[in-house]
Design a protein around this motif. Structure first.
Motif, mmCIF file in Angstrom:
data_model
loop_
_atom_site.group_PDB
_atom_site.id
_atom_site.type_symbol
_atom_site.label_atom_id
_atom_site.label_comp_id
_atom_site.label_asym_id
_atom_site.label_seq_id
_atom_site.Cartn_x
_atom_site.Cartn_y
_atom_site.Cartn_z
ATOM 1 N N ASP A 41 -31.290 13.620 39.308
ATOM 2 C CA ASP A 41 -31.691 14.927 38.628
ATOM 3 C C ASP A 41 -30.500 15.484 37.768
ATOM 4 O O ASP A 41 -30.492 16.041 36.733
ATOM 5 N N THR A 42 -29.130 15.163 38.278
ATOM 6 C CA THR A 42 -27.927 15.795 37.713
ATOM 7 C C THR A 42 -26.996 14.896 37.226
ATOM 8 O O THR A 42 -26.012 15.303 36.614
ATOM 9 N N GLU A 43 -27.171 13.453 37.416
ATOM 10 C CA GLU A 43 -25.875 12.690 37.269
ATOM 11 C C GLU A 43 -26.378 11.117 37.002
ATOM 12 O O GLU A 43 -27.422 10.962 37.372
ATOM 13 N N ALA A 44 -25.242 10.270 36.746
ATOM 14 C CA ALA A 44 -25.609 8.931 36.469
ATOM 15 C C ALA A 44 -24.695 8.044 37.797
ATOM 16 O O ALA A 44 -23.646 8.541 37.785
ATOM 17 N N ILE A 45 -25.288 7.280 38.116
ATOM 18 C CA ILE A 45 -24.489 6.279 39.406
ATOM 19 C C ILE A 45 -24.489 5.076 38.690
ATOM 20 O O ILE A 45 -25.411 4.322 38.305
ATOM 21 N N VAL A 46 -23.347 4.575 38.464
ATOM 22 C CA VAL A 46 -22.814 3.150 37.641
ATOM 23 C C VAL A 46 -22.895 2.154 38.772
ATOM 24 O O VAL A 46 -21.723 2.293 39.692
ATOM 25 N N ARG A 51 -20.948 10.368 38.073
ATOM 26 C CA ARG A 51 -20.284 10.813 39.095
ATOM 27 C C ARG A 51 -19.873 9.899 40.118
ATOM 28 O O ARG A 51 -19.123 10.380 40.916
ATOM 29 N N TYR A 52 -20.505 8.613 40.147
ATOM 30 C CA TYR A 52 -20.266 7.870 41.179
ATOM 31 C C TYR A 52 -20.187 6.509 40.327
ATOM 32 O O TYR A 52 -20.915 6.100 39.505
ATOM 33 N N PHE A 101 -12.899 5.703 34.564
ATOM 34 C CA PHE A 101 -13.371 6.744 35.284
ATOM 35 C C PHE A 101 -12.498 7.795 35.647
ATOM 36 O O PHE A 101 -11.712 7.441 36.196
ATOM 37 N N GLY A 102 -12.715 9.219 35.468
ATOM 38 C CA GLY A 102 -11.665 10.137 35.793
ATOM 39 C C GLY A 102 -11.845 10.238 37.165
ATOM 40 O O GLY A 102 -12.715 10.064 37.951
ATOM 41 N N PRO A 103 -10.959 11.389 37.484
ATOM 42 C CA PRO A 103 -10.588 12.007 38.857
ATOM 43 C C PRO A 103 -11.880 12.422 39.506
ATOM 44 O O PRO A 103 -12.005 12.517 40.713
ATOM 45 N N GLU A 104 -12.805 13.286 38.745
ATOM 46 C CA GLU A 104 -13.926 13.742 39.155
ATOM 47 C C GLU A 104 -15.094 12.589 39.651
ATOM 48 O O GLU A 104 -16.189 12.929 40.024
ATOM 49 N N VAL A 105 -14.743 11.334 39.228
ATOM 50 C CA VAL A 105 -15.898 10.265 39.577
ATOM 51 C C VAL A 105 -15.303 9.562 40.934
ATOM 52 O O VAL A 105 -14.342 9.227 41.114
ATOM 53 N N GLN A 106 -16.197 9.520 42.066
ATOM 54 C CA GLN A 106 -15.996 8.814 43.129
ATOM 55 C C GLN A 106 -16.361 7.285 42.995
ATOM 56 O O GLN A 106 -17.434 6.932 42.668
#
Length: 241
Positions: A6-11, A37-38, A55-60
């Motif tokens: 609903d809120t993000e994409a996961i690659v 986000r991931y 991918f930046g520091p906000e990405v796990q």
């Protein structure tokens, strides 16, 4: 594979170079404006994880414990990576010789594109800063994101000792990385004695659709069983010899 919540994409898998990771992000804008986000590394090989740095520091960035260990080492000095990069100059030279003698304009244009792509790859390689996962798992991790259940699972060694699969139980989809492809997997870092049993564990999941690390999406488990037989036969013949 890309998973949208609903809120993000996961690659799943960040591509072969930083530039191709950026191209992936540009393409992603065509289907969603949700932020990534991931990133999940299916394993440590360069063609799946060398875009991590984009991918930046906000990405796990999630991967197996062994993926982090291997990417903290000098993977760019290993055979699997070098076998991708070292042959490129000779390939370019061979293509240029073919171009010089080619009369068909369409064929010549295709060969020239291949030269340009190869040279671009060598340039992009200079930018790579190997970036390991910042979140790791041993056997299992589950994400519950925006109504989706996303299981990240390690069943054992196979294509490498870092292979994880991403399972969506509700959708009955499994993303297998190179543990199971629709074509014959590269075996340069494989554990052929373990691989069939690891695939047995994979097949105990309740899925209909497989999104592999290379090749095409396929359905069912028959192709996995065929590959098991291939690995077992290869292993037997090698040991007999």
């Amino acid at each position: 594979p890309i998973i949208l919540t609903d809120t993000e994409a996961i690659v799943i898998d960040s591509e072969i170079t930083p530039d191709t990771a950026r191209a992936l992000l540009d393409d992603l804008k065509g289907i969603t404006d949700k932020p990534v986000r991931y990133v999940i590394d299916s394993h440590y090989h360069y063609d799946h994880a060398f875009g991590n740095q984009v991918f930046g520091p906000e990405v796990q960035i999630i991967g197996h414990d062994n993926t982090r260990t291997r990417l903290l080492g000098n993977t760019m000095a290993e055979y699997t990576y070098l076998s991708s990069v070292e042959p490129v100059p000779a390939r370019v030279e061979a293509l240029r010789k073919r171009i010089a003698g080619e009369k068909d304009p369409a064929v010549k244009a295709t060969l020239e594109r291949q030269v340009a792509n190869s040279l671009a790859y060598l340039e992009q390689v200079k930018e790579i800063k190997v970036t390991p996962p910042n979140v790791t798992l041993d056997r299992k991790m589950t994400l519950f994101r925006g109504g989706r259940e996303i299981q990240i699972l390690f069943f054992g060694r196979g294509h490498t000792d870092t292979d994880i699969v991403v399972f969506l139980p509700k959708e009955k989809i499994v993303c297998t990385g190179d543990l199971m492809e629709s074509v014959i997997s590269y075996m340069g870092d494989a554990y052929t004695q373990d691989w069939p049993a690891t695939l047995d564990a994979l097949m105990r999941l309740d899925f209909d659709t497989v999104m592999p690390g290379h090749g095409v999406v396929f359905t069912g488990k028959a192709r996995i069983q065929e590959f098991q037989r291939y690995v077992r036969d290869l292993q037997k013949q090698a040991l007999d010899l």
